[in-house]
Enzyme design. Structure first.
Site, PDB file in Angstrom:
ATOM      1  CE1 TYR A   1      -3.237  -2.967   0.830  1.00 32.05           C
ATOM      2  CE2 TYR A   1      -4.569  -0.971   0.775  1.00 32.05           C
ATOM      3  CZ  TYR A   1      -4.469  -2.349   0.719  1.00 32.05           C
ATOM      4  OH  TYR A   1      -5.596  -3.098   0.551  1.00 32.05           O
TER       5      TYR A   1
ATOM      6  CE  LYS B   1       3.050 -18.476  -0.682  1.00 29.85           C
ATOM      7  NZ  LYS B   1       2.211 -19.695  -0.675  1.00 29.85           N
TER       8      LYS B   1
ATOM      9  CG  ASP C   1      -0.759 -20.624   0.700  1.00 31.75           C
ATOM     10  OD1 ASP C   1      -0.251 -20.455   1.832  1.00 31.75           O
ATOM     11  OD2 ASP C   1      -0.179 -21.259  -0.199  1.00 31.75           O
TER      12      ASP C   1
ATOM     13  CG  ASP D   1      -7.619  -5.264   1.475  1.00 32.90           C
ATOM     14  OD1 ASP D   1      -8.595  -4.738   2.026  1.00 32.90           O
ATOM     15  OD2 ASP D   1      -7.553  -5.468   0.243  1.00 32.90           O
TER      16      ASP D   1
ATOM     17  CG  ASP E   1     -13.051  -7.979   1.940  1.00 33.88           C
ATOM     18  OD1 ASP E   1     -13.000  -7.086   2.816  1.00 33.88           O
ATOM     19  OD2 ASP E   1     -13.398  -7.750   0.763  1.00 33.88           O
TER      20      ASP E   1
HETATM   21  C1  IPM Z   1     -10.396  -1.696   3.378  1.00 36.82           C
HETATM   22  C2  IPM Z   1     -10.627  -1.242   1.968  1.00 36.82           C
HETATM   23  C3  IPM Z   1      -9.518  -0.285   1.571  1.00 36.82           C
HETATM   24  C4  IPM Z   1      -8.223  -1.040   1.648  1.00 36.82           C
HETATM   25  C5  IPM Z   1      -9.661   0.366   0.186  1.00 36.82           C
HETATM   26  C6  IPM Z   1     -11.014   1.020   0.004  1.00 36.82           C
HETATM   27  C7  IPM Z   1      -8.545   1.338  -0.090  1.00 36.82           C
HETATM   28  O1  IPM Z   1     -10.706  -2.317   1.102  1.00 36.82           O
HETATM   29  O2  IPM Z   1     -10.396  -0.844   4.284  1.00 36.82           O
HETATM   30  O3  IPM Z   1     -10.204  -2.890   3.602  1.00 36.82           O
HETATM   31  O4  IPM Z   1      -7.817  -1.697   0.682  1.00 36.82           O
HETATM   32  O5  IPM Z   1      -7.578  -0.963   2.695  1.00 36.82           O
HETATM   33 MN    MN Z   2     -10.529  -4.252   2.095  1.00 33.44          MN
END
Ligand code: IPM
Ligand code: MN
Length: 330
Positions: A126, A176, A209, A233, A237
């Protein structure tokens, strides 16, 4: 206790709707906030080109926290709001820990889980290192480096060890190391060195993984997980997906040194397709508000909100109805 000064960024899409419910729940707890609204995000950018001015950033440095709904609109090219607003906040306010809890209540068959991911929040892929060579030609080259400093890894790892101590005293490093032999080595060495100071915390290591499989098939093995920015990140999710969905996933972007405000936001995005229809689940924003209160030194109110959202699956109805139901359960 004096009023906490909180900057409010409702933002785009469903952001303002879910933040309104979060503020409603906080007020119902009796916690007084002094709020200042900021009209920023994709819609503001489309109006006058402003993403995040230095003036606003300077003002924010004097606040206790920032409570953010969601930013981003489909009309704005990718990267403008993400890099110019969200990542700029994380980097310039040194929000070096992204804390994302994942709780799934037990259905009576021992299938629940409760773990936290600590995502390093200022470095890695990032950071923005890289660029193009020979752009637009058939020989075009794009590089996107991953920046890993000893300091950056160490402070995230130390935070995770400290957090594990307040929980079940188990910490897993996810990376990793078998392929990323430079950054992985730095992370692993740092992790192992810091671990010697926390002999009361049990440690583990998973390749990312493999961690994806465990998140789905055996999340109970985790208490606290620490990982780098991009792995964090993606994994968070997945953590949301196995813990009741992104509608209930909360997060805190923390500056644990408290040299400035920390920022609290739901993991979900602006969901423009359902914006303004009272269809969004505000629980993620409400729980992010609870994380904010906890960080602001209001642990009792934070606990009450978290408890009120515990059985999130039973909270149904419009955005405002869910907010009201949480208030009713406080
Ligand atoms: C998160 C989001 C952000 C990230 C994006 C919107 C830049 O996906 O907060 O997880 O990748 O960190
Ligand atoms: Mn995210």
């Amino acid at each position: 206790m004096s009023k906490h000064k909180v900057g409010i960024v409702g933002g785009d899409g469903i952001g303002p709707e879910v933040i309104a419910e979060g503020l409603k729940v906080i007020a119902a707890c009796g916690v007084e906030l002094e709020t200042i609204d900021y009209d920023i995000g994709g819609a503001r950018y489309l109006k006058d080109g402003m993403v995040l001015s230095d003036e606003i950033l300077d003002e924010w440095r004097g606040l206790d926290a920032i409570y953010l709904g969601a930013v981003g609109t489909p009309e704005v090219p990718p990267g403008v709001i993400e890099r110019g607003l969200l990542l700029k906040m994380r980097f310039d306010l040194d929000l070096y820990v992204n804390q994302r809890p994942f709780v799934k209540p037990d259905d009576g068959e021992g299938s629940g889980h409760d773990f936290v991911v600590i995502r390093e929040n200022t470095e890695g892929a990032y950071a923005g290192e890289g660029g193009f060579l020979r752009k637009g030609t058939p020989q075009e080259i794009a590089t996107q480096g991953s920046v890993n400093t000893r300091m950056g890894a160490e402070r995230a790892i130390r935070y995770a060890f400290d957090l594990a101590r307040t929980r079940r005293a188990h910490l897993t490093l996810v990376h990793k190391t078998n392929v990323l032999t430079f950054s992985g080595d730095l992370w692993e060495r740092t992790f192992n060195e810091v671990a010697t100071e926390y002999s009361d915390v049990e440690t583990a290591y998973n390749h990312v993984d493999a961690a994806c499989i465990y998140f789905v098939e055996d999340p109970q093995r985790y208490d606290v997980v620490v990982t780098d920015n991009l792995f964090g990140d993606i994994l968070t999710d997945l953590g949301g997906a196995v813990s009741g969905g992104i509608g209930v996933a909360s997060s805190a972007n923390l500056n644990p040194s408290r040299t400035g405000p920390s920022m609290f936001e739901p993991v979900h995005g602006s969901a423009p397709d359902i914006a303004g229809q009272q269809k969004a689940n505000p629980v993620a924003a409400i729980l992010s508000g609870a994380m904010m209160l906890d960080f602001l030194g209001e642990p009792d109110a934070a606990d009450r909100i978290t408890m009120a959202c515990a059985d999130a699956a039973s909270l149904t109805g419009s955005t405002a109805e869910i907010g009201d139901a949480v208030v009713g359960r406080l």
